[in-house]
Design an enzyme around this catalytic site. Structure first.
Site, mmCIF file in Angstrom:
data_model
loop_
_atom_site.group_PDB
_atom_site.id
_atom_site.type_symbol
_atom_site.label_atom_id
_atom_site.label_comp_id
_atom_site.label_asym_id
_atom_site.label_seq_id
_atom_site.Cartn_x
_atom_site.Cartn_y
_atom_site.Cartn_z
ATOM 1 N N GLU A 8 0.967 -1.206 -0.097
ATOM 2 C CA GLU A 8 0.121 -0.074 0.140
ATOM 3 C C GLU A 8 0.811 1.241 -0.003
ATOM 4 O OE1 GLU A 8 0.312 -1.576 4.345
ATOM 5 O OE2 GLU A 8 -0.238 -2.356 2.008
ATOM 6 N N ASP A 25 17.481 20.745 -33.315
ATOM 7 C CA ASP A 25 17.669 19.832 -32.465
ATOM 8 C C ASP A 25 16.227 19.143 -32.038
ATOM 9 O OD1 ASP A 25 20.544 19.775 -32.529
ATOM 10 O OD2 ASP A 25 20.398 21.181 -30.941
ATOM 11 N N ASN A 34 5.472 -14.347 3.497
ATOM 12 C CA ASN A 34 4.387 -14.356 4.562
ATOM 13 C C ASN A 34 3.423 -15.361 4.053
ATOM 14 O OD1 ASN A 34 5.907 -12.520 6.175
ATOM 15 N ND2 ASN A 34 4.541 -10.657 5.628
ATOM 16 N N ASN A 52 1.707 -4.666 9.866
ATOM 17 C CA ASN A 52 2.058 -4.229 8.391
ATOM 18 C C ASN A 52 2.160 -2.486 8.560
ATOM 19 O OD1 ASN A 52 2.113 -4.604 5.607
ATOM 20 N ND2 ASN A 52 -0.129 -3.635 5.529
ATOM 21 N N ASP A 80 25.121 17.396 -29.479
ATOM 22 C CA ASP A 80 25.974 17.965 -30.565
ATOM 23 C C ASP A 80 27.252 18.444 -30.183
ATOM 24 O OD1 ASP A 80 26.360 19.836 -32.829
ATOM 25 O OD2 ASP A 80 24.861 21.287 -32.236
ATOM 26 N N ASP A 103 20.235 22.168 -28.040
ATOM 27 C CA ASP A 103 19.640 23.319 -27.643
ATOM 28 C C ASP A 103 19.170 24.379 -28.806
ATOM 29 O OD1 ASP A 103 21.994 24.162 -28.770
ATOM 30 O OD2 ASP A 103 22.594 25.516 -26.913
#
Length: 924
Positions: free
Chosen positions: A357, A671, A735, A760, A399, A667
């Protein structure tokens, strides 16, 4: 009335009558029916009608309808419209109100199971169980609510650091005292011009009626009607899917079917490929076409990313496992104990105990913490899920300019066509850079900032601009036309050598223009190759005299040029580049250079930084390859030169098709396609708008060293997230066997439903410190990938280990302490409660690292403290009054030596199995 006021009133009345016809002031009550109204946003039909009207009317009518002016809006007018229309933002996922966010934190399958269990407890009048379960639900929900709230706020702060602006024409208002006279006598405030100016305005502050100046590289910030355009090409791929840019004009032109066919309309979300324009904003925010589309998209749930799908897949795997095993537990306990109500409650408790959970909260908080840490390393994460791809990246395409080399380029040489220094070439280059209005790159700035020009030459005063032919990535050149004081006109073209030579028919040698024959062409190429070989970037400069009567120029005029020489720039590698490349290689990231530059420059720079480049692949070769051939080439080559934007995008896609996780760092305008195609797009804060918009991550410093640090931090974040998934999966799986064995052979439940829930809850609380844990250097040395099969194998391998010691605990409590009847079930359950909690918590330290825990690798203090506190609570709880409420009872002193022995045995067996697992499967 005073005489001076009477005079002013009469003058003002005449001025108003004379100017009202031009639409200087006065505003319609509603702008084309597009005022703020329906909160859900306008329908597409309404948006299309408004755009068609804007495209079909002439400029004067469009300005009048929007209450704008030939020189733009005044600041006060823009402010009034901004209050009226709201921010220019397309629909996006806005932060939820706190109550809605709280509901989202609650409504997961795990909390619903807990709530069902609480309701059943109330119906069976077990108020204590109902109260504890209610506390569990509340704590689980609140922890996630608080953590996600912090995460979202951190992400918003990081995104706010990267903002885009638009260049807007602003008119200056009249003196306030004069404007007040208009308001006093006529109820109208003047906004007359005193000299318009250009200002940078945040895109979100644009309003209908604004005049926006556009040039190559700009994102178009709103739906606009063009007022003026010069060689304007716009990429509409984001809206229409067209692969090629579309030319746009300011004229009304021919009739059109779709609004996207209108030659004088440009749309929010598209981008300028080349050219320049002045555009009138006609629709902003949700009233734009893109805004209406965004509202429709954001109205539906977001499609999970591959990363989210992987996390959800593990979660639902465990839930399905619980849904299968819970009925088995119910049937075994029902038939063996005879109490079906108690068996049902226990089966539900087992189902809840088997479900992770806390997984959503752990994942979110881990990613958010990683984003905050990355921000300290000058890496801004726009999308949290991108951190997973950051850690998984094994190929980085980048680049060359500004990444491998320094950002600041210096003008090193200016020579004639024979390679002899020439001031004439410098003069022409300066005029070209000075008068161009498009996208000024680093080369232009280097020319304009050249010391000789600043000290000796004032050439700009001797000329006036006539026209320009803007740069585009197909021609790779741009031209300006200037007129001298005598009226003579000269077209000056500069650009890539081969592209400029394509337009040249003559060459200037020792002041005389002669034909550019084969021998002289070969000499030109030899000179430029020599300059390139010295690491210099060469730009050719050519000129052509033009008729005085001509005032409008186009690409067709770039013919019959005379080559006058070259300007050469030095862009030396950064000192940090070579160490960064070695560091990335050591961490399993291949670097591939994708550049539009010549192969000679690329080879020179890559050689200086130690990047292997025995055979460079050129753009024309890439175009000639089919996908299979290119797939082989990208694996064996590290440097690609003379690439087009399409070539870069194709290489990125082929690398991904080969199974790589690909990052692309860029940039520029060219690109953007590759940034979108990559698994993770990386840009810089100084990049053009479209590059930053396409990127997932923004670097505040354009350096591979910063990127290498970001990769490591991304891997640490991913590693911590995997820890919780592995721990939870293996613990829960173990478990199941313990519960099944206990349910089948014990005359009572091995643990009460309430005790399972408390155990738990305590375990989950200890896990909240995992995002703050340290990570071994070896774990981040190689790329990390999401591998559900590995998690499943891990769960099957380590889960049963805890069951072995749970069964040993059963035997100890049954035979040693005599807890073998209904009267001793409290002691039995208390003994297994402590062992189960401590082994679950201890597993955190055992499998968080492939090394020996506590000796070779120690957890960070928050995780160590959390686990120690929870283990202490688990040991002390049965001895307290609160433990009695849960059905626990104090354990005898003789129990604790057994406890220590069981824990040591558990640690030893887990360590041995971990060694075996690593030898056979490795450890990611």
């Amino acid at each position: 009335m005073k005489p001076i006021e009477t005079l002013l009133k009469n003058l003002f009345s005449a001025f108003v009558r004379r100017r009202r016809a031009s639409g200087l002031f006065g505003r319609p009550a509603v702008l084309d029916g597009m005022d703020r109204g329906d909160a859900s946003g306008p329908a597409f039909a309404q948006v299309a009608r408004g755009l068609r009207r804007a495209a079909s009317e002439d400029v004067a009518a469009a300005l009048a309808r929007l209450s704008s002016h030939a020189d733009g809006l005044g600041a006060s007018e823009a402010a009034e419209l901004r209050d009226r229309f709201g921010p220019n933002e397309a629909g996006h996922e806005k932060p939820l109100p706190w109550w809605e966010h709280l509901w989202h934190c609650y409504r997961n399958p795990f909390n619903l199971l807990l709530t069902l269990l609480a309701v059943i407890s109330l119906l069976t009048e077990d108020l204590t169980a109902a109260a504890v379960i209610g506390i569990m639900v509340t704590l689980s929900t609140l922890i996630r609510f608080v953590q996600e709230g912090r995460s979202n706020r951190a992400a918003e702060r990081l995104k706010a650091m990267v903002g885009n602006t638009a260049t807007v024409l602003r008119r200056q208002a009249l003196d306030p005292e004069v404007a007040d006279i208009g308001a006093k006598y006529f109820g109208v405030r003047l906004h007359a011009q005193r000299g318009a100016t250009t200002v940078e305005v945040p895109i979100r502050d644009l309003v209908p009626g604004d005049h926006v100046l556009l040039s190559a590289g700009d994102m178009i910030p709103a739906d606009c009607r063009l007022l003026a355009a010069k060689d304007l090409f716009v990429s509409q791929a984001a809206m229409t899917g067209e692969s090629l840019p579309v030319e746009k004009f300011a004229d009304i032109g021919r009739p059109f079917e779709s609004v996207f066919d209108a030659p004088n309309l440009v749309f929010m979300g598209t981008s300028v490929t080349s050219g320049s324009a002045t555009a009138l904003v006609v629709a902003t925010g949700p009233r734009s076409y893109f805004g209406a589309l965004s509202e429709r998209v954001t109205a539906s749930d977001r499609t999970p990313t591959a990363f989210q799908a992987g996390v959800n897949g593990v979660s639902w795997l465990l839930i399905r496992f619980a849904l299968v095993m819970a009925p088995v537990v119910l049937l075994i306990n029902g038939f063996t104990k005879g109490d079906w109500t108690e068996a049902f409650l226990f089966a539900l408790s087992v189902a809840v105990g088997l479900t992770p959970e806390m997984l959503p909260m752990i994942v979110t908080s881990t990613l958010a913490k990683g984003a905050v840490l990355l921000s300290r390393k000058k890496v801004i994460v726009k999308r949290l899920d991108a951190i997973q791809n950051f850690g998984a990246m094994d190929v980085l395409c980048t680049d060359k300019t500004g990444t491998l080399t320094q950002d600041r380029i210096a003008l090193e040489r200016h020579t004639d066509a024979e390679g002899v220094p020439s001031d004439e070439v410098l003069r022409y280059a300066f005029l070209n850079s000075w008068y161009q209005t498009g996208l000024k790159n680093l080369l232009d700035h280097a020319v304009l900032e050249h010391a000789e020009l600043q000290r000796e030459m004032r050439v700009a005063e001797e000329y006036s601009k006539v026209d320009e032919i803007p740069f585009d990535f197909q021609r790779r050149r741009m031209s300006v036309v200037v007129a001298d004081r005598d009226g003579g006109r000269t077209l000056i073209c500069k650009g890539a050598v081969e592209e400029v030579l394509a337009g040249c028919g003559r060459i200037r040698v020792e002041g005389a223009d002669v034909a550019l024959d084969g021998a002289r062409l070969e000499r030109v190429r030899a000179v430029t190759r020599e300059l390139n070989g010295q690491g210099l970037r060469v730009v050719a400069v050519a000129v052509k005299d033009s008729p005085a009567a001509q005032s409008v120029y186009s690409v067709r005029d770039e013919a019959g040029l005379t080559l006058v020489g070259y300007i050469a720039f030095l862009d030396p590698p950064k000192e940090s580049t070579a160490p960064a490349l070695r560091a990335l290689d050591a961490h399993g990231v291949q670097v591939k250079v994708l550049t539009g530059d010549s192969e000679l420059i690329a080879a020179h720079v890559c050689g200086r930084v130690g990047l292997a480049h025995a055979d460079i692949v050129l753009g024309p070769q890439v175009e000639a390859m089919d996908d299979a051939a290119l797939a082989r080439a990208v694996e064996t080559h590290a440097v690609f030169a003379r690439l087009t934007p399409h070539d870069k995008e194709r290489i990125v896609r082929v690398l991904r098709g080969n199974g790589h996780v690909v990052g692309f760092m860029g940039d520029g305008i060219n690109d953007a396609p590759a940034l979108r195609a990559a698994d993770i797009g990386i840009s810089v804060d100084s990049g053009v708008d479209i590059a930053r918009e396409a990127a997932d991550i923004i670097l505040l410093e354009k350096s591979l060293m910063v990127l290498e640090e970001g990769v490591i931090e991304g891997r640490k974040t991913f590693c911590n997230m995997l820890k919780y998934i592995r721990m939870t999966a293996s613990s829960n799986f173990g478990n199941v066997f313990s519960v099944l064995v206990g349910s089948a052979f014990l005359p009572f439940l091995p643990m009460l439903p309430l005790q399972l829930l408390v155990q738990n809850l305590l375990y989950d609380v200890s896990q909240t410190a995992i995002p703050f844990d340290d990570v071994d250097a070896e774990l981040v040395a190689r790329p990390l990938r999401w591998n559900p099969a590995d998690i499943g194998r891990f769960m099957l391998f380590f889960g049963p280990i805890s069951s072995v010691f749970d069964i040993i605990t059963y035997l100890v409590m049954w035979y040693v302490f005599g807890a073998n009847s209904l009267a001793g079930q409290g002691l039995f359950q208390s003994g297994w409660f402590v062992v189960g909690l401590l082994t679950q918590t201890l597993i955190v330290h055992m499998i968080r690292t492939p090394k020996l825990p506590f000796i070779q690798s120690r957890a960070a203090w928050p995780l160590t403290l959390a686990t120690l506190v929870i283990m202490a609570i688990g040991v002390v709880l049965p001895m307290t009054r609160l433990g009695g409420w849960f059905g626990l009872q104090p354990l005898p002193p003789a129990y604790f030596p057994w406890l220590v022995g069981i824990l040591l045995g558990y640690a030893a067996l887990t360590t041995a199995m971990k060694t075996l697992y690593i030898r056979r499967f490795g450890w990611q």
